[in-house]
Every structure is written in C-alpha cells, then in structure tokens.
Design an enzyme around this catalytic site. Structure first.
Site, PDB file in Angstrom:
ATOM      1  N   HIS A 313     -81.404 -39.997  16.051  1.00  0.00           N
ATOM      2  CA  HIS A 313     -80.640 -41.127  15.522  1.00  0.00           C
ATOM      3  C   HIS A 313     -81.483 -41.857  14.501  1.00  0.00           C
ATOM      4  O   HIS A 313     -82.698 -41.968  14.668  1.00  0.00           O
ATOM      5  CB  HIS A 313     -80.253 -42.087  16.657  1.00  0.00           C
ATOM      6  CG  HIS A 313     -79.130 -42.991  16.280  1.00  0.00           C
ATOM      7  ND1 HIS A 313     -79.341 -44.184  15.636  1.00  0.00           N
ATOM      8  CD2 HIS A 313     -77.796 -42.856  16.439  1.00  0.00           C
ATOM      9  CE1 HIS A 313     -78.161 -44.746  15.423  1.00  0.00           C
ATOM     10  NE2 HIS A 313     -77.213 -43.983  15.895  1.00  0.00           N
ATOM     11  N   ASP A 371     -73.207 -38.911  21.473  1.00  0.00           N
ATOM     12  CA  ASP A 371     -72.348 -37.739  21.304  1.00  0.00           C
ATOM     13  C   ASP A 371     -72.752 -36.556  22.161  1.00  0.00           C
ATOM     14  O   ASP A 371     -72.006 -35.590  22.276  1.00  0.00           O
ATOM     15  CB  ASP A 371     -72.346 -37.313  19.827  1.00  0.00           C
ATOM     16  CG  ASP A 371     -71.643 -38.334  18.981  1.00  0.00           C
ATOM     17  OD1 ASP A 371     -70.675 -38.921  19.476  1.00  0.00           O
ATOM     18  OD2 ASP A 371     -72.069 -38.566  17.840  1.00  0.00           O
TER      19      ASP A 371
HETATM   20  N1  CMC Z   1     -82.433 -31.521  15.756  1.00  0.00           N
HETATM   21  C1  CMC Z   1     -83.609 -31.072  15.246  1.00  0.00           C
HETATM   22  N2  CMC Z   1     -84.419 -31.794  14.473  1.00  0.00           N
HETATM   23  C2  CMC Z   1     -84.024 -33.046  14.178  1.00  0.00           C
HETATM   24  C3  CMC Z   1     -82.811 -33.588  14.661  1.00  0.00           C
HETATM   25  C4  CMC Z   1     -82.016 -32.772  15.485  1.00  0.00           C
HETATM   26  N3  CMC Z   1     -80.842 -33.212  15.988  1.00  0.00           N
HETATM   27  N4  CMC Z   1     -82.668 -34.844  14.221  1.00  0.00           N
HETATM   28  C5  CMC Z   1     -83.755 -35.086  13.461  1.00  0.00           C
HETATM   29  N5  CMC Z   1     -84.576 -34.008  13.446  1.00  0.00           N
HETATM   30  C6  CMC Z   1     -85.895 -33.886  12.792  1.00  0.00           C
HETATM   31  C7  CMC Z   1     -85.757 -33.769  11.273  1.00  0.00           C
HETATM   32  O1  CMC Z   1     -85.684 -32.410  10.893  1.00  0.00           O
HETATM   33  C8  CMC Z   1     -87.035 -34.431  10.811  1.00  0.00           C
HETATM   34  O2  CMC Z   1     -88.099 -33.559  11.054  1.00  0.00           O
HETATM   35  P1  CMC Z   1     -89.369 -33.532  10.020  1.00  0.00           P
HETATM   36  O3  CMC Z   1     -89.987 -34.886  10.131  1.00  0.00           O
HETATM   37  O4  CMC Z   1     -90.240 -32.431  10.504  1.00  0.00           O
HETATM   38  O5  CMC Z   1     -88.801 -33.256   8.661  1.00  0.00           O
HETATM   39  C9  CMC Z   1     -87.202 -35.584  11.811  1.00  0.00           C
HETATM   40  O6  CMC Z   1     -86.556 -35.136  13.023  1.00  0.00           O
HETATM   41  C10 CMC Z   1     -86.589 -36.881  11.351  1.00  0.00           C
HETATM   42  O7  CMC Z   1     -85.237 -36.640  11.063  1.00  0.00           O
HETATM   43  P2  CMC Z   1     -84.423 -37.260   9.869  1.00  0.00           P
HETATM   44  O8  CMC Z   1     -83.381 -36.291   9.409  1.00  0.00           O
HETATM   45  O9  CMC Z   1     -85.343 -37.838   8.843  1.00  0.00           O
HETATM   46  O10 CMC Z   1     -83.719 -38.473  10.606  1.00  0.00           O
HETATM   47  P3  CMC Z   1     -82.520 -39.292  10.067  1.00  0.00           P
HETATM   48  O11 CMC Z   1     -82.705 -40.665  10.569  1.00  0.00           O
HETATM   49  O12 CMC Z   1     -82.344 -39.141   8.582  1.00  0.00           O
HETATM   50  O13 CMC Z   1     -81.259 -38.571  10.752  1.00  0.00           O
HETATM   51  C11 CMC Z   1     -79.536 -38.027  12.237  1.00  0.00           C
HETATM   52  C12 CMC Z   1     -80.614 -39.042  11.872  1.00  0.00           C
HETATM   53  C13 CMC Z   1     -78.635 -38.630  13.318  1.00  0.00           C
HETATM   54  C14 CMC Z   1     -78.643 -37.741  11.015  1.00  0.00           C
HETATM   55  C15 CMC Z   1     -80.195 -36.732  12.725  1.00  0.00           C
HETATM   56  O14 CMC Z   1     -80.995 -37.011  13.850  1.00  0.00           O
HETATM   57  C16 CMC Z   1     -79.181 -35.653  13.059  1.00  0.00           C
HETATM   58  O15 CMC Z   1     -78.694 -34.967  12.161  1.00  0.00           O
HETATM   59  N6  CMC Z   1     -78.821 -35.472  14.383  1.00  0.00           N
HETATM   60  C17 CMC Z   1     -77.839 -34.519  14.769  1.00  0.00           C
HETATM   61  C18 CMC Z   1     -76.457 -35.066  14.493  1.00  0.00           C
HETATM   62  C19 CMC Z   1     -76.060 -36.138  15.476  1.00  0.00           C
HETATM   63  O16 CMC Z   1     -76.187 -35.973  16.673  1.00  0.00           O
HETATM   64  N7  CMC Z   1     -75.516 -37.240  14.927  1.00  0.00           N
HETATM   65  C20 CMC Z   1     -74.955 -38.308  15.753  1.00  0.00           C
HETATM   66  C21 CMC Z   1     -75.630 -39.625  15.555  1.00  0.00           C
HETATM   67  S1  CMC Z   1     -75.109 -40.772  16.834  1.00  0.00           S
HETATM   68  C22 CMC Z   1     -73.458 -41.059  16.554  1.00  0.00           C
HETATM   69  C23 CMC Z   1     -73.207 -41.833  15.325  1.00  0.00           C
HETATM   70  O17 CMC Z   1     -73.700 -42.963  15.217  1.00  0.00           O
HETATM   71  O18 CMC Z   1     -72.482 -41.327  14.471  1.00  0.00           O
END
Ligand code: CMC
Length: 436
Positions: A313, A371
């Site tokens: 998140h 989720d």
């Molecule tokens: N699985 C694997 N790796 C992950 C995941 C995941 N679900 N989420 C983040 N990471 C890794 C990402 O690859 C990055 O790694 P590195 O530092 O080595 O490059 C690190 O963790 C930080 O991630 P980020 O993409 O910079 O984090 P963000 O804040 O931009 O993204 C997120 C947040 C929710 C988009 C992401 O965690 C994600 O895509 N999760 C899966 C989708 C999901 O479950 N979304 C629902 C969010 S809750 C409901 C809502 O509010 O809508």
C-alpha cells in the site's frame, strides 16, 4: 491551518536568492511546507510524480497513520465503527462530521431509503450495453448517466443540489450495481424494498427473483455492511483525488463521481480485489498451497511483472487495519455458510504467512491490504468476481461525495492544474511535406 514556529528555507547553489516557506501543522500527522508562492518568487516548480510528498488539499475527514496501521473517520477508529455502527451511520458521519443521534439516524435512513429507486428510463439505457460488459464499464456509464436523469441536482455550487445529489448517489448505487448484475445474468431487475436495511436491500436486489420469497441472511448482511464501512473513505487516494480534480472544474457531482468510478477500476486500486481473487484461483488451479513457493519466487523476480495482489500500500507500511477486520469477517461468513474448509481461504492464509516471513516483503514493509480478504468474503456470499470492484465503488461513493463537498466549501479551493517539467522538442518550424 495552524502556522508552525518552524520555517523552511529553500536555497540555491547558483546564488539565486533563498526563499522562506511557511510550515503548517495539522491536528495530527506530518507538517506541510507551503510552496504556493514558489513559482511566483523563483520561477520554479516542484517535481513530484505520483504525489509521494505532496498534500494536495487540507481535509478533516479521514486520517491514516500508515506506520501504525491506523485509520480514523472523523477521529473514530475504523475498528470501533466496524463494530458499533452501521454503514448509514458511517455515511452520516463522513458527510456531516458527527455520528447521528437516534432521530438524526432515523431521518437520514428515511431520506436515503426514499431515493433508492432509479428513473425507469435507466433500465433502457442499461440495455444498450452488451450483456457480457464488465460491471465497472457499465457503472462508469450509469453513474455518469445519472446527470442526464436528475437535472435538478447538477449545480455543484448550489448547496441544496449538492445535498440532494449526495443522497441520490448513496441511495441509488446499490440499485444500479444490482441492476448491472441482473442484466449480465439475464434475470429481471428487482426493485428496492424500503422496509429492509441498506445492506439487506442490496442482497435482495442481487439475489432475489420475482418467483420466490427472499429472506436476507443476517450474517451475509452484516458482512456486506462491514465491507461498505471499511471501504467508505480512504483520504486522498487515486480515485478520491480524481473526483476532487474532476469536480474542481465545476462539473456536476454525478460526472465527478463517475470519474472516481473509472479511476477505481484499475488493478492497482479498487480492481485489486478482483485481481487478488483471480491470483488465488490461478495458484489453486496450479496446485494450491504447494505452489506458493514457486509463485513467491515469480513475484520477487522483477522481470516477471507479477505482483502479490492484495499486498502493499502506498500509505500503510504496516498491516492494513481494514485487512484485519476483513479477515475476521471472512471467518464469520465461512463458518456461517459451512465453508470452513474453503480452499481459497486456506490458501490465502498460507500465502500471507509465507509472505510475512519473507525478507522481500518484510524489508519493503509489504503487508496484506483490505483487498486480500474482501474477495474471499464476497465470493462466499455469491458475488461474482467481476462485480467486486463495483461493490467497492458503491461503498466509496459516500467518501467521494464527502471529499468533493469539503473541497467546494474550502475557500482555498481552485481548479486543479498541475504543471510539468517539459522535456520535448523546443519550438521549431513545419517543413513542407516533401522535405519531412
Ligand atoms: N507484490 C510484489 N512487490 C511489491 C508489491 C506487491 N504487491 N507492492 C509493492 N511491491 C514492491 C515494488 O516492486 C517495490 O520494490 P522495489 O523497491 O524493489 O522496486 C516496492 O515494493 C515499493 O513498491 P512501490 O510500487 O513503489 O509502492 P507504491 O506505493 O507505488 O505502490 C501499490 C502501492 C498498492 C500500488 C502496490 O503495493 C501494488 O501494486 N500492490 C498490489 C495491488 C493492490 O493490492 N492494490 C490495492 C491497494 S489497497 C486498496 C485501495 O486502496 O485501492
């Protein structure tokens, strides 16, 4: 905004004059540095794609402490709201700032209940869609379409229009989601029944047919009501920011909320519940618990493009408090429906345990989000996977409206207009086509 004693000073290594920037304190949470005069005084913009460090507004609705895993609506912890209040009380709280007393609750419930029916013409509008259309495609169209049916509540600058459109949207979303579902499966629409609670009425519109009597199941109704409460608001996430940005142009509330629905659809946001369940089903088909190790290996491989959906998140760097409550509801629903041995729930728990012990997830502070478990609950209730995000949209509508109305009432609100760092071609002249 309360000014802080601290001032920020921005200085430049090229000798340009330094600039003092005011710092403001909220009631809780990080201070903000006010950069509104930055461009006028320095000719420079800030650069913050994805808004990692930018507060785009001030708000008094929802507070998240991502490190603690804390979520408050108007100061009330989500755990207390989920346990002691129902969804319509939560809606009243988000819209008005205080929980209703008994009379206020009765009046508000009556008001919402009296607007559950949609203009009969909406069903003909719905008929224009293919039967196999994704419910979120249908919902984006139907919610935007409301502005074509309710002309007397489209002026966002008129407080009465804002109030009536808010009630209409909260009241009609369950009717529209259920209609989209019934249309997709070729069953007749079920009209709302106003003697039922908000969530019970929704289950009836979803699962009843005209041929038989229908009695809502109390456990299912409670579970849905909790799903609605947990999804009701989440401060300035992508869809809420979309609603604010869209509404900032003065467009009508139905159009602004339709923009929120469209944004929510994405798999990184509201679409994650659908994606999480599809992921669990894929692992189950591939061999179940024994395949978790292999799957986690793929997730950790950056080239695979595979994410552990329902994990991670932007704000929570701790267990999402909504996920804890959802896991509790998951147990209740599966027990009540005799699905204690549901293989997907077992798989989800095993996957969560393995991920929470794995250094990849621990070092990145990746925890289950709401989720991860909400899909299992909805599937157990009988809701098809493709409808999960539409139910999220139903629940989030009140949050979008509360945030939109807060923005309109904020004397500092302006049309949203981000700037850019341009790195395209500088000005050039068009050559005649033969010379290009
Ligand atoms: N699985 C694997 N790796 C992950 C995941 C995941 N679900 N989420 C983040 N990471 C890794 C990402 O690859 C990055 O790694 P590195 O530092 O080595 O490059 C690190 O963790 C930080 O991630 P980020 O993409 O910079 O984090 P963000 O804040 O931009 O993204 C997120 C947040 C929710 C988009 C992401 O965690 C994600 O895509 N999760 C899966 C989708 C999901 O479950 N979304 C629902 C969010 S809750 C409901 C809502 O509010 O809508």
């Amino acid at each position: 905004m309360t000014p802080s004693d601290v001032k920020a000073t921005l200085s430049f290594s090229d000798g340009s004059p330094a600039m003092d920037l005011p710092v403001y304190k909220g009631s809780v949470g990080p201070d903000v540095i006010d950069i509104r005069k930055l461009y006028a005084q320095t000719g420079k913009f800030t650069y913050d794609p994805g808004f990692l460090s930018t507060a785009a507004c001030q708000s008094s609705i929802t507070y998240i402490d991502g490190d603690k895993g804390e979520l408050l609506y108007r100061g009330y912890p989500i755990e207390q709201l989920a346990t002691n209040c129902d969804y319509l009380e939560t809606c009243y709280l988000l819209l008005n700032g205080e929980l209703p007393n008994e009379t206020q609750k009765k009046d508000f419930t009556g008001l919402v209940t009296n607007h559950t029916m949609v203009n009969e013409q909406m069903q003909f509008f719905l008929r224009g869609f293919r039967r196999d259309a994704h419910p979120m495609a249908v919902m984006t169209g139907l919610v935007g379409g409301l502005s074509a049916f309710y002309h007397d509540s489209t002026d966002i600058n008129n407080p009465e229009h804002r109030e009536i459109s808010a009630i209409r949207l909260i009241a009609k979303m369950p009717t529209l989601v259920a209609m989209a579902y019934k249309y997709g499966i070729g069953q007749p629409y079920i009209y709302p029944k106003n003697e039922l609670s908000y969530a019970a009425n929704f289950t009836r519109m979803m699962f009843a047919t005209p041929c038989e009597d229908y009695t809502p199941n109390d456990v299912v109704v409670r579970a849905l009501d909790r799903i609605f409460i947990l999804h009701a608001d989440h401060e300035q996430n992508a869809s809420t920011s979309t609603v604010r940005l869209c509404g900032s142009s003065g467009t009508n509330p139905f159009a602004a909320i339709a923009a929120g629905v469209a944004c929510l659809w994405g798999p990184a946001h509201g679409g994650a519940n659908e994606a999480a369940l599809t992921m669990l089903e894929d692992i189950q088909r591939a061999g179940g618990v024994e395949k978790i190790g292999e799957f986690i290996k793929q997730v950790k491989d950056k080239n695979s493009g595979i994410k552990l959906m329902g994990f991670g998140h932007r704000v929570y760097k701790n267990y999402d408090p909504r996920a804890k409550l959802m896991r509790e509801t998951c147990h209740e629903v599966l027990d009540a429906l005799g699905l204690q041995n549901d293989p997907l729930f077992k798989l989800a728990m095993a996957l969560e345990k393995i991920a929470l012990e794995d250094d990849y997830f621990v070092s990145r502070k990746l925890y289950p989000n709401v989720d991860f478990y909400s899909g299992i609950v909805q599937r157990a209730i009988g809701i098809p996977v493709s409808l999960f995000t539409a139910i999220f949209a139903l629940a989030r509508t009140v949050g979008w409206i509360a945030q939109l109305n807060e923005m309109i009432g904020d004397p500092e609100y302006k049309i949203g207009r981000p700037r850019q760092l341009f790195n395209g071609s500088v000005a050039r002249n068009i050559k005649p086509i033969a010379q290009r």
